[in-house]
Every structure is written in structure tokens, then in C-alpha cells.
Design a protein around this motif. Structure first.
Motif: not given
Ligand code: NAD
Ligand code: PRE
Length: 321
Positions: A105, A129-134, A194, A232-233, A240, A302
């Protein structure tokens, strides 16, 4: 973008770290036949067994050198704070012509920590990659994670363009739009889009949980969608995010300073009943959101559990630049 290609882009891809991002990529590569073989390095025998059980790698090792020896592409998918140690393991372990890339990141620190360890003839193409989850870990990945999202590559001067093109082709085959930029520019942008939002979410949820017991119970009980979105965030992986803030210190501190000034201005407006100031700001921010949506950019929703991904717009098209 739906990838229909099932053409192998690399012979052997080696992952270092098989968590959310590594395992999502491995699943996509396997699903679409984008490489002939996947190997990986993980830290424990338990994870090694799990990765093999899930069928997301053909070979899994607890030793980095063993995992990367035959690789044409090495994807570093560990927290950015681990890069210095990982880089040291890569020295002398890769075949000539191999490409090293990553998904970290933060980009300047990755270049600082990895590049000095790579032998001549090994090429480095940092990426994000600008994609993810928690969620984290090998069970949390899914092959559609990258679909219709941006991937930023930060190529290093002097490295061959062909290496960048190969990494770009892989991310495109994973469903991403790819753009190249300088690492310091990346770190400044992501500091705002982010890293700051994550810091704010950690702060808000932290503030709520510091309340006295009875009030805290009610906050949790009655949390509606605004607070829930922050939780969530704020559930994102602590290792990380500790590493992100420590490794993008300058950009984060700069934007945090500006944010604090703006927050103080809002505090003052509330104190002095300056409704027009509040109304004007909220109108401006609403326009920004609407402008992004109209331009066809995507917001991924989500569920409360962070599992269901869906765009809140219909008629998807490529985001405008
Ligand atoms: N989670 C996100 O939303 C997201 C999105 C884009 C990029 N990233 C970046 O991707 C990277 C991986 O994040 P993730 O979400 O997959 O994390 P994760 O916690 O799900 O997985 C990280 C993996 O790295 C392994 N690991 C940790 N230290 C290691 C070391 N010293 N050597 C080898 N392996 C090690 C862990 O065991 C784990 O399997 C991070 O650099 C992160 O900044 C994360
Ligand atoms: O949606 C989320 O859970 C994320 O936080 C994903 C997110 C982001 O901030 O957008 C988090 C960190 C990454 O480096 C890239 C993507």
C-alpha cells in the motif's frame, strides 16, 4: 472489465505471503489459467497446509528461497514492514530475467527496502492494486476482488519497459485498469484516499470504545450505517496498517495537518452557529461524490460483514481519467 482470456502469461508465479491479496490473485491466476504453476512462501506449517488444502498453490514452502528459485514472477504480498527481511532473502535466490513485483500500500518504502537486494538481471516493478476488504488470511481471498478497480504501477527508472508491460498484462487479466506514476506521487495520493480514511475510522471507533461502559454498550447496540461503515474499516488488519502509517509517515503527517485545520474550522463553525459555512461545505462534498459517480467511477459496497461486493451504479463503464 470481464476477463475472458485464459492464456498463460507466466510459467511460474511465486507468492510471498498468501493472505487476502496474495490468495485472491492466486485464485484468479488459477481460475483463468494465467500461469502454469503457482508456488508460495508462508510463515507457518499450518498456513502451508491450509494453502495446499485450498488448492490455491501447487507448492508451498516455509522458506522463501525454496519458493522463488524457479519463478518468472515473484509477487510480494506481505505487510510492507516485512520487506527489508524479505528482500534480504531474495538476494542470490532468483534466476536471471525474473521479475519481482509487489502489492504494498506504500511505494517509496517498498523500493527502498527491496531494490538494493536484487541481483543484476532481476527486474523490479512495484505495484499496488486498489482493492481490498477488512479481512485477512488465505481463506479471505476471492478471484473477483480486483474486477474493475485501478492498479497503480510505479516503475523504476532504468528497468526494462517489457517487465512493466508483463506485470500490467497480468493485472489487466485479473480485471484491473492499470496506470503508472512515480512512487512519491502514489504515496501522496493514497495518503489522502486510503490512509487518512483508515486513520479516521480507527480514531472514531477508538473514541466510541473509550466511552464509559453503559454508553459504549448503547453505541454498539444502536450503531446505524454511518458508524457501522467506520467499524468495517477499523476492523482492518492491525499489522498491515501499523506498517502503512510507519512507512508513509511524511505524506500522512502532511495530510493529517491539513485535516486537523479543516476539522478545527468546522468545530468553530458549530460553536458559533455558522450554519452557512456548514451548509456550503456539505453541499460541496455532496457534489464531489455525485461528480465521481457521474464520471463512472466505482464505489464498492460491502455488506456489514464485508462479504458482498456490488457496485452502487448501473451500466458500468471504464472510469474516466
Ligand atoms: N487488505 C487490503 O485491503 C489491501 C489492499 C491492497 C494492498 N494491500 C497490501 O497487500 C499486502 C498484503 O496485505 P493483505 O491484506 O493480503 O494481508 P494479510 O494479512 O491477509 O496477508 C499477509 C500475508 O503475509 C504474510 N507475512 C507476514 N509477514 C511476513 C514475512 N515476514 N514473510 C513472509 N510472509 C509474511 C502473513 O503470514 C500473511 O499470510 C500489504 O502490503 C498491504 O499493504 C492490502
Ligand atoms: O475497502 C477496503 O476495505 C479497503 O480499505 C481497501 C483499500 C482502500 O483503502 O481502498 C485499503 C488499502 C489498500 O492499499 C487498497 C485498498
Amino acid at each position: 472489465m470481464t476477463n475472458t482470456a485464459s492464456q498463460s502469461l507466466f510459467d511460474t508465479v511465486a507468492f510471498i505471503g498468501m493472505g487476502l491479496i496474495g490468495s485472491s490473485m492466486a485464485r484468479r491466476i488459477k481460475r483463468d489459467g494465467l500461469a502454469n504453476k503457482i508456488t508460495c512462501a508462508v510463515r507457518s506449517e499450518k498456513t502451508r497446509d491450509r494453502v495446499l488444502e485450498l488448492g490455491i498453490a501447487d507448492e508451498a514452502y516455509c522458506d522463501i528461497k525454496e519458493a522463488v528459485g524457479d519463478a518468472d514472477l515473484v509477487m510480494i504480498c506481505a505487510p510492507v514492514g516485512a520487506n527489508e527481511a524479505i528482500g534480504a532473502q531474495l538476494a542470490g535466490a532468483l534466476k536471471k530475467g525474473a521479475i519481482v513485483s509487489d502489492v504494498g500500500s506504500v511505494k517509496q518504502s517498498v523500493i527502498r527496502d527491496i531494490a538494493p537486494h536484487l541481483d543484476e538481471g532481476v527486474h523490479f516493478v512495484p505495484g499496488h492494486p486498489l482493492a481490498g476488504t477488512e479481512h485477512s488470511g488465505p481463506d479471505s481471498g476471492f478471484p473477483e476482488l480486483f474486477e474493475e478497480r485501478w492498479c497503480i504501477l510505479t516503475p523504476i527508472a532504468g528497468e526494462p519497459e517489457s517487465a512493466t508491460q508483463k506485470v500490467k498484462a497480468l493485472w489487466e487479466a485479473c480485471g484491473m485498469y492499470v496506470e503508472c506514476m512515480d512512487a512519491d506521487h502514489h504515496d501522496r495520493i493514497l495518503g489522502i484516499t486510503s490512509h487518512l480514511p483508515h486513520l479516521i475510522a480507527y480514531t472514531i471507533v477508538g473514541t466510541a470504545t473509550d466511552l464509559e461502559d453503559a454508553l459504549r454498550q448503547e453505541v454498539i447496540k444502536f450503531s446505524a450505517s454511518g458508524f457501522r461503515d467506520f467499524t468495517r474499516i477499523a476492523a482492518s488488519d492491525p499489522t498491515m496498517w501499523r506498517d502503512v502509517f510507519l512507512n508513509n509517515r511524511e505524506a500522512v503527517l502532511e495530510v493529517l495537518g491539513r485535516f486537523q485545520e479543516d476539522l478545527m474550522a468546522l468545530q468553530r463553525a458549530i460553536r458559533w452557529g455558522e450554519g452557512d459555512k456548514l451548509f456550503d461545505l456539505f453541499t460541496r462534498t455532496r457534489e464531489i461524490r455525485r461528480g465521481i459517480v457521474d464520471a463512472g467511477q466505482y464505489f464498492t459496497n460491502f455488506s456489514a460483514e464485508g462479504e458482498n461486493r456490488q457496485s452502487d451504479e448501473k451500466g458500468k463503464k471504464k472510469p474516466t481519467e
